[in-house]
Design a protein around this motif. Structure first.
Motif, PDB file in Angstrom:
ATOM      1  N   VAL A 116       0.852  -1.190   0.000  1.00  7.20           N
ATOM      2  CA  VAL A 116       0.000   0.000   0.000  1.00  7.20           C
ATOM      3  C   VAL A 116       0.888   1.240   0.000  1.00  7.20           C
ATOM      4  N   THR A 117       0.676   2.119  -0.970  1.00  6.23           N
ATOM      5  CA  THR A 117       1.479   3.339  -1.073  1.00  6.23           C
ATOM      6  C   THR A 117       0.696   4.597  -0.737  1.00  6.23           C
ATOM      7  N   GLY A 118      -0.626   4.499  -0.649  1.00  7.12           N
ATOM      8  CA  GLY A 118      -1.415   5.671  -0.302  1.00  7.12           C
ATOM      9  C   GLY A 118      -2.872   5.305  -0.073  1.00  7.12           C
ATOM     10  N   ILE A 119      -3.501   5.997   0.885  1.00  5.43           N
ATOM     11  CA  ILE A 119      -4.929   5.816   1.159  1.00  5.43           C
ATOM     12  C   ILE A 119      -5.543   7.205   1.324  1.00  5.43           C
ATOM     13  N   ALA A 120      -6.691   7.416   0.701  1.00  2.00           N
ATOM     14  CA  ALA A 120      -7.380   8.706   0.808  1.00  2.00           C
ATOM     15  C   ALA A 120      -8.875   8.475   0.652  1.00  2.00           C
ATOM     16  N   ARG A 121      -9.662   9.519   0.859  1.00  2.00           N
ATOM     17  CA  ARG A 121     -11.072   9.476   0.495  1.00  2.00           C
ATOM     18  C   ARG A 121     -11.165   9.672  -1.011  1.00  2.00           C
ATOM     19  N   ALA A 122     -11.976   8.879  -1.652  1.00  2.00           N
ATOM     20  CA  ALA A 122     -12.104   8.975  -3.106  1.00  2.00           C
ATOM     21  C   ALA A 122     -12.542  10.381  -3.509  1.00  2.00           C
ATOM     22  N   ALA A 130     -16.549  18.534   1.960  1.00  5.76           N
ATOM     23  CA  ALA A 130     -17.839  18.245   1.342  1.00  5.76           C
ATOM     24  C   ALA A 130     -18.063  16.746   1.137  1.00  5.76           C
ATOM     25  N   ASP A 131     -19.123  16.227   1.762  1.00  5.67           N
ATOM     26  CA  ASP A 131     -19.540  14.831   1.621  1.00  5.67           C
ATOM     27  C   ASP A 131     -18.409  13.844   1.911  1.00  5.67           C
ATOM     28  N   ARG A 132     -17.492  14.237   2.737  1.00  2.71           N
ATOM     29  CA  ARG A 132     -16.297  13.417   2.953  1.00  2.71           C
ATOM     30  C   ARG A 132     -16.632  12.029   3.508  1.00  2.71           C
ATOM     31  N   ALA A 133     -17.437  12.002   4.560  1.00  2.60           N
ATOM     32  CA  ALA A 133     -17.724  10.730   5.228  1.00  2.60           C
ATOM     33  C   ALA A 133     -18.505   9.757   4.356  1.00  2.60           C
ATOM     34  N   GLU A 134     -19.152  10.266   3.322  1.00  2.57           N
ATOM     35  CA  GLU A 134     -19.936   9.394   2.451  1.00  2.57           C
ATOM     36  C   GLU A 134     -19.086   8.734   1.357  1.00  2.57           C
ATOM     37  N   GLN A 135     -17.869   9.206   1.180  1.00  2.00           N
ATOM     38  CA  GLN A 135     -17.030   8.677   0.101  1.00  2.00           C
ATOM     39  C   GLN A 135     -16.307   7.401   0.543  1.00  2.00           C
ATOM     40  N   PRO A 136     -16.134   6.459  -0.364  1.00  2.00           N
ATOM     41  CA  PRO A 136     -15.309   5.295  -0.034  1.00  2.00           C
ATOM     42  C   PRO A 136     -13.845   5.707   0.049  1.00  2.00           C
ATOM     43  N   PHE A 137     -13.025   4.790   0.454  1.00  4.41           N
ATOM     44  CA  PHE A 137     -11.590   5.039   0.497  1.00  4.41           C
ATOM     45  C   PHE A 137     -10.950   4.551  -0.799  1.00  4.41           C
ATOM     46  N   ASP A 319       5.290   3.765  10.306  1.00  5.24           N
ATOM     47  CA  ASP A 319       5.360   4.420   8.997  1.00  5.24           C
ATOM     48  C   ASP A 319       3.978   5.009   8.718  1.00  5.24           C
ATOM     49  N   LEU A 320       3.903   6.330   8.758  1.00  3.73           N
ATOM     50  CA  LEU A 320       2.625   7.019   8.564  1.00  3.73           C
ATOM     51  C   LEU A 320       2.518   7.662   7.187  1.00  3.73           C
ATOM     52  N   GLY A 321       3.529   7.481   6.353  1.00  2.00           N
ATOM     53  CA  GLY A 321       3.574   8.183   5.075  1.00  2.00           C
ATOM     54  C   GLY A 321       2.401   7.897   4.170  1.00  2.00           C
ATOM     55  N   PHE A 322       1.975   6.640   4.067  1.00  2.00           N
ATOM     56  CA  PHE A 322       0.898   6.327   3.122  1.00  2.00           C
ATOM     57  C   PHE A 322      -0.481   6.709   3.666  1.00  2.00           C
ATOM     58  N   LEU A 323      -0.517   7.211   4.901  1.00  2.00           N
ATOM     59  CA  LEU A 323      -1.777   7.673   5.497  1.00  2.00           C
ATOM     60  C   LEU A 323      -1.895   9.194   5.488  1.00  2.00           C
ATOM     61  N   ASP A 324      -1.025   9.855   4.777  1.00  2.00           N
ATOM     62  CA  ASP A 324      -0.901  11.308   4.890  1.00  2.00           C
ATOM     63  C   ASP A 324      -2.153  12.062   4.448  1.00  2.00           C
ATOM     64  N   GLU A 325      -2.961  11.497   3.562  1.00  2.00           N
ATOM     65  CA  GLU A 325      -4.173  12.185   3.095  1.00  2.00           C
ATOM     66  C   GLU A 325      -5.386  11.898   3.972  1.00  2.00           C
ATOM     67  N   LEU A 326      -5.203  11.154   5.048  1.00  2.00           N
ATOM     68  CA  LEU A 326      -6.283  10.882   5.986  1.00  2.00           C
ATOM     69  C   LEU A 326      -6.144  11.781   7.209  1.00  2.00           C
ATOM     70  N   LEU A 362      -9.329   3.990  19.642  1.00  2.00           N
ATOM     71  CA  LEU A 362      -8.574   3.919  18.392  1.00  2.00           C
ATOM     72  C   LEU A 362      -9.164   4.795  17.294  1.00  2.00           C
ATOM     73  N   ALA A 363     -10.280   5.469  17.562  1.00  2.00           N
ATOM     74  CA  ALA A 363     -10.956   6.255  16.528  1.00  2.00           C
ATOM     75  C   ALA A 363     -10.168   7.510  16.166  1.00  2.00           C
ATOM     76  N   HIS A 364     -10.403   7.984  14.953  1.00  2.00           N
ATOM     77  CA  HIS A 364      -9.768   9.198  14.427  1.00  2.00           C
ATOM     78  C   HIS A 364     -10.846  10.131  13.872  1.00  2.00           C
ATOM     79  N   PRO A 365     -10.494  11.376  13.618  1.00  2.00           N
ATOM     80  CA  PRO A 365     -11.452  12.267  12.938  1.00  2.00           C
ATOM     81  C   PRO A 365     -11.918  11.696  11.607  1.00  2.00           C
ATOM     82  N   GLU A 366     -11.057  10.944  10.936  1.00  2.00           N
ATOM     83  CA  GLU A 366     -11.454  10.276   9.691  1.00  2.00           C
ATOM     84  C   GLU A 366     -12.259   9.054  10.060  1.00  2.00           C
ATOM     85  N   GLN A 367     -13.543   9.096   9.808  1.00  2.00           N
ATOM     86  CA  GLN A 367     -14.435   8.013  10.195  1.00  2.00           C
ATOM     87  C   GLN A 367     -14.069   6.715   9.496  1.00  2.00           C
TER      88      GLN A 367
END
Length: 470
Positions: A116-122, A130-137, A319-326, A362-367
């Motif tokens: 895995v090299t990166g994870i974000a909201r689609a 805008a509509d962030r929580a409704e988007q898949p990853f 290693d938190l690099g691939f989570l940077d957009e979350l 373990l929860a984060h602002p990113e649902q």
């Protein structure tokens, strides 16, 4: 959100699990038990790639503490035979008799060679609300041949651990000057001195051992044992602090006898002249010396004697690099979730005093994003396998909408903790009755003293500042 070929409904998407180690595979088993479809992405070519890296060590945890209940249920129909719960497996045993069979039972839900090299909201970077929580990853991954792939997921459970990111030699948390250039003589793992090629690197040579936790103690004791058969073998023990009454741990008064035995073994290595200490030595540079040797330079200008090898055993980091957009909420010291950090602070807690916790902590602002296992502890050294199993049980319940079960505590640790330390693979296995005297961990015999390399994902890791737990 309307479904489309490029953006299916989130209910049709899998829950992404990063890492096919002990906690990642357990997470997949719990998700299946909850009726959710997991997809486990493993960067390595097999299940439990990191555990295979220390397959020669024997655990202080028994099989009873190393098998997740949901995983055991998943394995039962396959004809899997549960190992003797009172015995102590090696890392190799853990892989062969449990972890690989569990991955096999999960089938094509586990994909190997998928880094895995990166994870974000689609369609949303970390700024967009805008509509962030409704988007898949959206998940970007890379395969060994260099090809890339993009997947969508309903939720993210990151169990990728910290094994691949050891702390550097530099006392300020950065690589020491010259550390990269000298990488051929610097190792961040406890060497397997039963391997002839590895043994030859240390036999009859001088080795700097940097660190004050269980791994450093193990290396000192192992090198002292090697010195008994290989004259000229010597360790230079590099400590960032001075030696005090607590440096070697609790000794015979330790509630965890195996942990106490490690400190006694390190003390004996020094007292027998097989190691000597450089105290208050905070390394800033590595300099070349005659014969291809190395000299360590401290921030106060002192220099070590020339050494042939350096073992940097100062802990691990996430290693938190691939989570940077979350949008993650991490403690500024430990890099652990902010609600969890006070519960695992190594200045206040050891393995037996960390309260069992789950999705809420373990929860984060990113649902629907959770860091679990060793990675959830950031730089703290007190993680236990059983704690990780409780984490993923709670997280799976939360993702399934069962918030009552997610909040419920279903793990009770003995007062001394269920340690996941380990001993060398060639040590005799402790008889079950020895447990009665020693609690969760093996009782240290008078001779030989059991050594305790500290592997990832099941065990308590060294505290880079000199503390640690089990």
């Amino acid at each position: 959100m309307s479904a489309s070929p490029d953006r299916p409904d989130r209910s049709e998407l899998p829950v992404l699990v990063v890492g096919a180690g002990p906690i990642g595979l357990a997470a997949a088993a719990h998700l299946l038990e909850r009726g959710l479809e997991p997809l486990v992405l493993e960067a390595g070519p097999t299940a439990a790639t990191s555990v295979r890296g220390w397959s020669h060590v024997r655990l202080f945890s028994t099989w009873a503490e190393l098998v997740d209940p949901a995983a055991e249920k998943l394995l039962a129909p396959t004809g899997w035979t549960s190992p003797d719960p009172a015995r102590y497996p090696s890392g190799g045993d853990w892989v062969a008799q449990y972890l690989q069979p569990l991955a096999d039972a999960l089938g094509d839900r586990v994909r190997y060679g998928a880094r895995v090299t990166g994870i974000a909201r689609a369609g949303r970077d970390r700024i967009v609300d805008a509509d962030r929580a409704e988007q898949p990853f959206t998940v970007h991954l890379e395969h060994p041949d260099g090809t890339e792939e993009r997947l969508l997921a309903a939720a993210v459970v990151d169990a990728s651990g910290t094994w691949a990111t050891p702390n550097p030699l530099g006392a300020d948390g950065l690589p020491a000057l010259g550390e990269r250039a000298a990488a051929g003589r610097i190792a961040h793992r406890i060497p397997d001195l039963n391997d002839p090629a590895v043994r030859a690197r240390y036999a009859g040579r001088r080795t700097a051992v940097v660190g004050t936790g269980a791994s450093a103690f193990t290396a000192l004791a192992a090198l002292a044992e090697l010195a008994g058969t290989e004259p000229g073998t010597h360790a230079v023990w590099v400590l960032r602090r001075g030696i005090t009454g607590s440096t070697y741990g609790g000794g015979t008064a330790d509630q965890l006898p195996a942990r106490g035995a490690l400190g006694l073994a390190a003390r004996k290595a020094v007292e027998d002249g097989h190691a000597h200490a450089l105290t208050g030595f905070r390394t800033t540079a590595v300099e070349p010396a005659d014969g291809g040797r190395l000299v360590l330079r401290a921030e106060d200008g002192r220099r070590s004697e020339p050494v042939d090898q350096v073992l940097v055993l100062t802990g691990l980091r996430p290693d938190l690099g691939f989570l940077d957009e979350l949008r993650l909420a991490l403690d500024d010291r430990l890099q652990a979730p902010v609600a969890l950090a006070p519960l695992i602070d190594p200045n206040q807690h050891s393995c037996g005093t960390v309260y069992p916790h789950g999705a809420r902590e373990l929860a984060h602002p990113e649902q629907d994003v959770y860091l679990v296992g060793m990675k959830s502890y950031g730089r703290a050294p007190t993680f236990l396998a059983m704690t990780g199993y409780e984490q993923v049980r709670s997280v799976a319940a939360a993702l399934a909408g069962d918030h009552e079960a997610a909040a419920r505590v279903e793990l009770t640790l003995p007062e001394t903790g269920v340690c996941g330390g380990s001993g060398r693979y060639d040590e005799a296995e402790v008889e079950p009755e020895a447990e009665q005297a020693g609690g969760c961990c093996t009782t240290a015999p008078a001779a030989p003293v059991p050594l305790m390399p500290v592997p990832l994902a099941l065990t308590v890791l060294d505290n880079p500042s000199g503390g640690g737990c089990c």
